[in-house]
Design an enzyme around this catalytic site. Structure first.
Site, PDB file in Angstrom:
ATOM      1  N   CYS A  78     104.711  90.639  45.583  1.00  0.00           N
ATOM      2  CA  CYS A  78     105.831  90.006  44.878  1.00  0.00           C
ATOM      3  C   CYS A  78     105.447  88.763  44.081  1.00  0.00           C
ATOM      4  O   CYS A  78     106.211  88.334  43.214  1.00  0.00           O
ATOM      5  CB  CYS A  78     106.970  89.679  45.848  1.00  0.00           C
TER       6      CYS A  78
ATOM      7  N   CYS B 287     102.696  91.316  53.633  1.00  0.00           N
ATOM      8  CA  CYS B 287     101.711  91.345  52.526  1.00  0.00           C
ATOM      9  C   CYS B 287     101.421  89.951  51.996  1.00  0.00           C
ATOM     10  O   CYS B 287     100.555  89.784  51.142  1.00  0.00           O
ATOM     11  CB  CYS B 287     102.163  92.280  51.411  1.00  0.00           C
TER      12      CYS B 287
ATOM     13  N   HIS C  54     113.297  71.091  71.513  1.00  0.00           N
ATOM     14  CA  HIS C  54     112.862  70.983  72.906  1.00  0.00           C
ATOM     15  C   HIS C  54     113.989  70.550  73.844  1.00  0.00           C
ATOM     16  O   HIS C  54     114.859  69.786  73.468  1.00  0.00           O
ATOM     17  CB  HIS C  54     111.728  69.952  73.009  1.00  0.00           C
TER      18      HIS C  54
ATOM     19  N   ARG D 131      99.654  65.970  63.948  1.00  0.00           N
ATOM     20  CA  ARG D 131     100.635  65.078  64.578  1.00  0.00           C
ATOM     21  C   ARG D 131     100.231  63.620  64.336  1.00  0.00           C
ATOM     22  O   ARG D 131      99.040  63.305  64.307  1.00  0.00           O
ATOM     23  CB  ARG D 131     100.689  65.333  66.091  1.00  0.00           C
TER      24      ARG D 131
ATOM     25  N   ILE E 234     105.821  59.487  64.918  1.00  0.00           N
ATOM     26  CA  ILE E 234     106.798  60.563  65.199  1.00  0.00           C
ATOM     27  C   ILE E 234     106.049  61.882  65.397  1.00  0.00           C
ATOM     28  O   ILE E 234     106.003  62.730  64.520  1.00  0.00           O
ATOM     29  CB  ILE E 234     107.864  60.655  64.079  1.00  0.00           C
TER      30      ILE E 234
ATOM     31  N   VAL F 241     103.366  56.106  47.225  1.00  0.00           N
ATOM     32  CA  VAL F 241     103.343  54.638  47.333  1.00  0.00           C
ATOM     33  C   VAL F 241     101.887  54.231  47.510  1.00  0.00           C
ATOM     34  O   VAL F 241     101.207  54.686  48.438  1.00  0.00           O
ATOM     35  CB  VAL F 241     104.214  54.180  48.524  1.00  0.00           C
TER      36      VAL F 241
ATOM     37  N   CYS G  38     110.947  90.932  46.820  1.00  0.00           N
ATOM     38  CA  CYS G  38     109.979  90.919  47.928  1.00  0.00           C
ATOM     39  C   CYS G  38     110.427  91.972  48.929  1.00  0.00           C
ATOM     40  O   CYS G  38     111.471  91.828  49.559  1.00  0.00           O
ATOM     41  CB  CYS G  38     109.949  89.529  48.565  1.00  0.00           C
TER      42      CYS G  38
ATOM     43  N   SER H 108     105.427  65.178  68.238  1.00  0.00           N
ATOM     44  CA  SER H 108     106.355  66.042  68.959  1.00  0.00           C
ATOM     45  C   SER H 108     107.044  65.240  70.076  1.00  0.00           C
ATOM     46  O   SER H 108     106.377  64.440  70.736  1.00  0.00           O
ATOM     47  CB  SER H 108     105.575  67.210  69.567  1.00  0.00           C
TER      48      SER H 108
ATOM     49  N   LYS I 180     103.631  69.684  73.743  1.00  0.00           N
ATOM     50  CA  LYS I 180     104.806  69.897  74.587  1.00  0.00           C
ATOM     51  C   LYS I 180     104.743  71.281  75.220  1.00  0.00           C
ATOM     52  O   LYS I 180     105.688  71.745  75.811  1.00  0.00           O
ATOM     53  CB  LYS I 180     106.092  69.747  73.766  1.00  0.00           C
TER      54      LYS I 180
HETATM   55  C1  LIG Z   1     101.485  71.751  65.306  1.00  0.00           C
HETATM   56  C2  LIG Z   1     102.735  70.966  65.542  1.00  0.00           C
HETATM   57  C3  LIG Z   1     103.783  71.521  66.277  1.00  0.00           C
HETATM   58  C4  LIG Z   1     104.943  70.791  66.514  1.00  0.00           C
HETATM   59  N1  LIG Z   1     105.976  71.399  67.145  1.00  0.00           N
HETATM   60  C5  LIG Z   1     107.149  70.732  67.303  1.00  0.00           C
HETATM   61  C6  LIG Z   1     108.261  71.378  67.878  1.00  0.00           C
HETATM   62  O1  LIG Z   1     108.228  72.567  68.188  1.00  0.00           O
HETATM   63  N2  LIG Z   1     109.391  70.654  68.085  1.00  0.00           N
HETATM   64  C7  LIG Z   1     109.478  69.332  67.749  1.00  0.00           C
HETATM   65  O2  LIG Z   1     110.511  68.719  67.993  1.00  0.00           O
HETATM   66  N3  LIG Z   1     108.443  68.705  67.123  1.00  0.00           N
HETATM   67  C8  LIG Z   1     107.294  69.373  66.886  1.00  0.00           C
HETATM   68  N4  LIG Z   1     106.252  68.773  66.252  1.00  0.00           N
HETATM   69  C9  LIG Z   1     106.412  67.392  65.783  1.00  0.00           C
HETATM   70  C10 LIG Z   1     107.157  67.334  64.448  1.00  0.00           C
HETATM   71  O3  LIG Z   1     106.636  68.265  63.546  1.00  0.00           O
HETATM   72  C11 LIG Z   1     107.023  65.914  63.859  1.00  0.00           C
HETATM   73  O4  LIG Z   1     107.374  64.994  64.839  1.00  0.00           O
HETATM   74  C12 LIG Z   1     107.889  65.697  62.658  1.00  0.00           C
HETATM   75  O5  LIG Z   1     107.782  66.747  61.742  1.00  0.00           O
HETATM   76  C13 LIG Z   1     107.498  64.380  61.984  1.00  0.00           C
HETATM   77  O6  LIG Z   1     108.239  64.252  60.816  1.00  0.00           O
HETATM   78  P1  LIG Z   1     108.000  63.016  59.850  1.00  0.00           P
HETATM   79  O7  LIG Z   1     108.991  63.136  58.766  1.00  0.00           O
HETATM   80  O8  LIG Z   1     108.017  61.761  60.642  1.00  0.00           O
HETATM   81  O9  LIG Z   1     106.502  63.185  59.305  1.00  0.00           O
HETATM   82  P2  LIG Z   1     105.950  64.186  58.196  1.00  0.00           P
HETATM   83  O10 LIG Z   1     106.643  65.469  58.221  1.00  0.00           O
HETATM   84  O11 LIG Z   1     104.478  64.212  58.346  1.00  0.00           O
HETATM   85  O12 LIG Z   1     106.344  63.473  56.840  1.00  0.00           O
HETATM   86  C14 LIG Z   1     105.689  62.341  56.334  1.00  0.00           C
HETATM   87  C15 LIG Z   1     105.715  62.460  54.822  1.00  0.00           C
HETATM   88  O13 LIG Z   1     105.269  61.231  54.256  1.00  0.00           O
HETATM   89  C16 LIG Z   1     104.604  61.527  53.040  1.00  0.00           C
HETATM   90  N5  LIG Z   1     103.767  60.391  52.707  1.00  0.00           N
HETATM   91  C17 LIG Z   1     102.763  59.882  53.443  1.00  0.00           C
HETATM   92  N6  LIG Z   1     102.216  58.830  52.817  1.00  0.00           N
HETATM   93  C18 LIG Z   1     102.904  58.648  51.675  1.00  0.00           C
HETATM   94  C19 LIG Z   1     102.799  57.723  50.602  1.00  0.00           C
HETATM   95  N7  LIG Z   1     101.875  56.758  50.589  1.00  0.00           N
HETATM   96  N8  LIG Z   1     103.662  57.838  49.565  1.00  0.00           N
HETATM   97  C20 LIG Z   1     104.604  58.809  49.549  1.00  0.00           C
HETATM   98  N9  LIG Z   1     104.724  59.730  50.541  1.00  0.00           N
HETATM   99  C21 LIG Z   1     103.893  59.638  51.590  1.00  0.00           C
HETATM  100  C22 LIG Z   1     103.840  62.800  53.366  1.00  0.00           C
HETATM  101  O14 LIG Z   1     103.525  63.530  52.193  1.00  0.00           O
HETATM  102  C23 LIG Z   1     104.796  63.536  54.284  1.00  0.00           C
HETATM  103  O15 LIG Z   1     105.563  64.494  53.590  1.00  0.00           O
HETATM  104  C24 LIG Z   1     105.067  69.469  66.009  1.00  0.00           C
HETATM  105  C25 LIG Z   1     104.031  68.922  65.243  1.00  0.00           C
HETATM  106  C26 LIG Z   1     102.880  69.662  64.997  1.00  0.00           C
HETATM  107  C27 LIG Z   1     101.803  69.076  64.138  1.00  0.00           C
END
Ligand SMILES: Cc1cc2nc3c(=O)[nH]c(=O)nc-3n(C[C@H](O)[C@H](O)[C@H](O)COP(=O)(O)OP(=O)(O)OC[C@H]3O[C@@H](n4cnc5c(N)ncnc54)[C@H](O)[C@@H]3O)c2cc1C
Length: 567
Positions: free
Chosen positions: A533, A528, A131, A398, A423, A255, A491, A425, A337
């Site tokens: 594949c 597909c 963004h 989110r 964390i 965890v 593929c 968007s 956003k």
């Molecule tokens: C539909 C959508 C569109 C978006 N579009 C954008 C965009 O275009 N641009 C942008 O900048 N941002 C975008 N975002 C926001 C962005 O995707 C997130 O801010 C970002 O991916 C968050 O990353 P994270 O690592 O903090 O969380 P996550 O990717 O959710 O990772 C958290 C991880 O913690 C693990 N976890 C949770 N609890 C435990 C536990 N107890 N033990 C072990 N593991 C655990 C989970 O399995 C998960 O893999 C979008 C979000 C969504 C939902």
């Protein structure tokens, strides 16, 4: 607003069913409500944007129940007794980018994720837009990190060998009379927010730059610094580079508990044994609040917000190579956003997402109403969009706080904990910048116990897997001569060869499942959707592992692809 005033407002809105109290520097909201919309409304009434005095939601919701957190099926002692310097909980883009930053230092770093691969939470279920910084309140952490994060992408993606484009974004308007007001808004963004390339383009110019958009658009805000990346590809690249630099990644590792004493976490329980880390980083996405609770440091609440996207065939992608959305004049502020139509780095079109509040943290089901709503809105952006071009769809969740901002800080009551929570968007955009600051914070905390030295062997460069589809004939020929497996196309939709699949299996983090290979080199991502594949990829994985095809899994150890031989 004073507490008594706040409680008066709550009483008026909810007839005394909820109250707010000040506890430990937070606003705790209590009571019982049967409508999830009311729960959100009550907590939002108590929240002050970007405030450090967070809202904690202790309202009993009686209208539904969230399923328990998905847990891995495996149980062993492979991590039992380990004493890492840093334990990172969460293998999304936050956790993986922090792991890589930490390997710039001589530290023992372990990243765990409960899923069988990286990026199975929001980081693998988003739009991949880098963004430019729209609609972010000054003073927020989102605002602090977005321009820095955006600017880091070209170099970062070169280092990690991850495709990155800057197609630019258009926010389009049908109401010509709004142009002076929007121009003033753009000036503010240029001179106050430092987004120097933002400008207004006329309708005529817009249609030259981005044919296919609604001919009724009178003008648009153009944001050339908007970029695109494959979000799960980037997360995997961060983690692979971290592993190459000495970090460990343990998947299918949840965890489930922590012991704390004297304001410090003393041990962390997982399904693979108990660890004794010096420092814990909470990057657990929608489960960050649960981790905070385990550590005795809960001072915020996460309310999940779903977003659904459709992915359109590459043939639709051929007609539009930017990012665009219509600006609708609606009274209520939406929490996305933008959503829109986006040409991905893999040349598909992405349409969406919407934003729907939910109490379910891991319900990734996609409902027809969401697809319909998203298409209805984005057909205004691009009237030629056709649902018959949809090849698949996905939903992401989110991890929003009620203040609608990130929480990046040391534990308030627990000294050896850092929260990287809330964390939502634009968390993908900001991840590289946030990771630098979290790593710095971590090193400062660890220095309280002794010196922390730089890792002289740190190498920021990762080599990705060659993509046959993107090569010209000369480059393909050279590669095939070097490795004939690249000449066997498995593929056909995505032109993925046996060589790419084998290279994915030999990567620093091997995830030998159909989905693991698909995420790394894309067999099954085409029209597909793996119909043709998947059996071939299953055989290649089985051959690589030296097992029977019946032992190959789709996504985790609990998801067989085939049950046995029929002939
Ligand atoms: C539909 C959508 C569109 C978006 N579009 C954008 C965009 O275009 N641009 C942008 O900048 N941002 C975008 N975002 C926001 C962005 O995707 C997130 O801010 C970002 O991916 C968050 O990353 P994270 O690592 O903090 O969380 P996550 O990717 O959710 O990772 C958290 C991880 O913690 C693990 N976890 C949770 N609890 C435990 C536990 N107890 N033990 C072990 N593991 C655990 C989970 O399995 C998960 O893999 C979008 C979000 C969504 C939902």
């Amino acid at each position: 607003m004073t507490l008594s005033l706040l409680n008066r407002k709550l009483r008026r809105a909810f007839g005394g069913r909820v109250t707010a109290g000040a506890e430990d520097g937070c606003i705790v909201v209590r009571g019982a409500l049967s409508d999830w919309g009311d729960v959100i409304r009550a907590c939002q009434m108590c929240a002050k944007p970007h405030s450090k005095r967070h809202v904690v939601n202790d309202i009993a919701f009686t209208g539904g129940a969230d399923a328990p957190m998905r847990l891995p099926a495996v149980c062993d002692a492979s991590l039992d007794g380990l004493r890492p310097d840093v334990l990172i909980i969460g293998g999304g883009v936050s956790g993986a980018s922090i792991a890589r930053e930490l390997t710039r230092w001589k530290l023992d770093v372990i990243l765990v994720d409960k899923e069988a691969d990286l990026a199975l939470g929001a980081s693998g279920r988003n739009d991949g837009e880098i963004h430019p910084g729209i609609d972010l309140g000054r003073g927020s952490l989102k605002h602090k990190y977005i321009r820095r994060g955006n600017a880091m992408y070209p170099r970062l993606c070169r280092e990690l060998d991850v495709p990155f484009t800057r197609p630019g974004q258009y926010v389009c308007f049908r109401q010509g009379f709004l142009r002076p007001a929007v121009a003033a808004y753009c000036l503010r963004r240029r001179f106050i927010d430092g987004i120097s390339d933002t400008r207004i383009v006329s309708g005529k110019k817009l249609h030259e730059l981005a044919p296919g958009l609604n001919p009724d658009f009178r003008f648009a805000i153009s944001n050339p610094s908007s970029g695109c990346v494959c979000p799960y590809g980037l997360t995997i690249a961060f983690a692979e580079n971290a592993v190459r630099n000495g970090a460990r990644v343990s998947l299918e590792t949840a965890v489930t508990g922590m012991a704390a004493a004297g304001g410090r976490i003393t041990s962390v329980t997982t399904n693979r044994g108990t660890l004794y880390p010096r420092l814990v980083i909470n990057a657990a996405g929608v489960f960050a609040e649960e981790i905070a609770k385990m550590a005795g440091d809960r001072f915020y609440s996460i309310h999940p917000r779903r977003g659904t996207n459709s992915i359109l065939d590459r043939k639709a992608g051929a007609y539009f190579d930017a990012i665009a959305s219509v600006k609708l004049l609606q009274g209520r502020r939406t929490h996305t956003k933008g959503g829109g139509v986006l040409h991905t780095v893999d040349d598909n079109l992405l349409v969406g997402p919407n934003a729907v509040e939910t109490w379910e943290k891991e319900n990734y089901a996609t409902d027809p109403e969401s697809i319909e709503a998203v298409f209805k809105k984005q057909r205004i952006t691009m009237p030629g969009l056709s649902k018959s071009d949809i090849i698949t769809y996905f939903t992401g969740v989110r991890a929003a706080t009620f203040e609608e901002d990130f929480i990046i800080e040391r534990g308030r009551k627990t000294a050896n904990l850092i929260h990287c929570a809330g964390i939502q968007s634009p968390g993908l955009t900001t991840a590289p910048a946030v990771a630098q600051d979290v790593a710095e914070m971590a090193v400062d905390i660890l220095r309280e116990g002794g010196p922390v030295l730089k890792n002289p062997a740190f190498d920021p460069v990762r080599r990705g897997i060659p993509a046959l589809r993107k090569m010209d004939d000369g480059a393909r020929g050279a590669l095939i001569r070097q490795n004939p497996d690249y000449g066997v196309v498995v593929c056909r939709c995505e032109e993925i060869s046996r060589g790419e699949i084998l290279d994915a299996l030999r990567a620093p983090i091997c995830v030998p499942t159909l989905d693991g290979v698909k995420k790394r080199v894309r067999p099954g991502m085409g029209r597909c959707q793996g119909g043709f594949c998947s059996p071939l990829v299953t055989e290649i994985i089985a051959e690589f592992l030296g097992t029977d095809a019946a032992d190959v899994k789709k996504s985790s150890s609990a998801s067989p692809v085939v049950s046995g031989r029929t002939k």
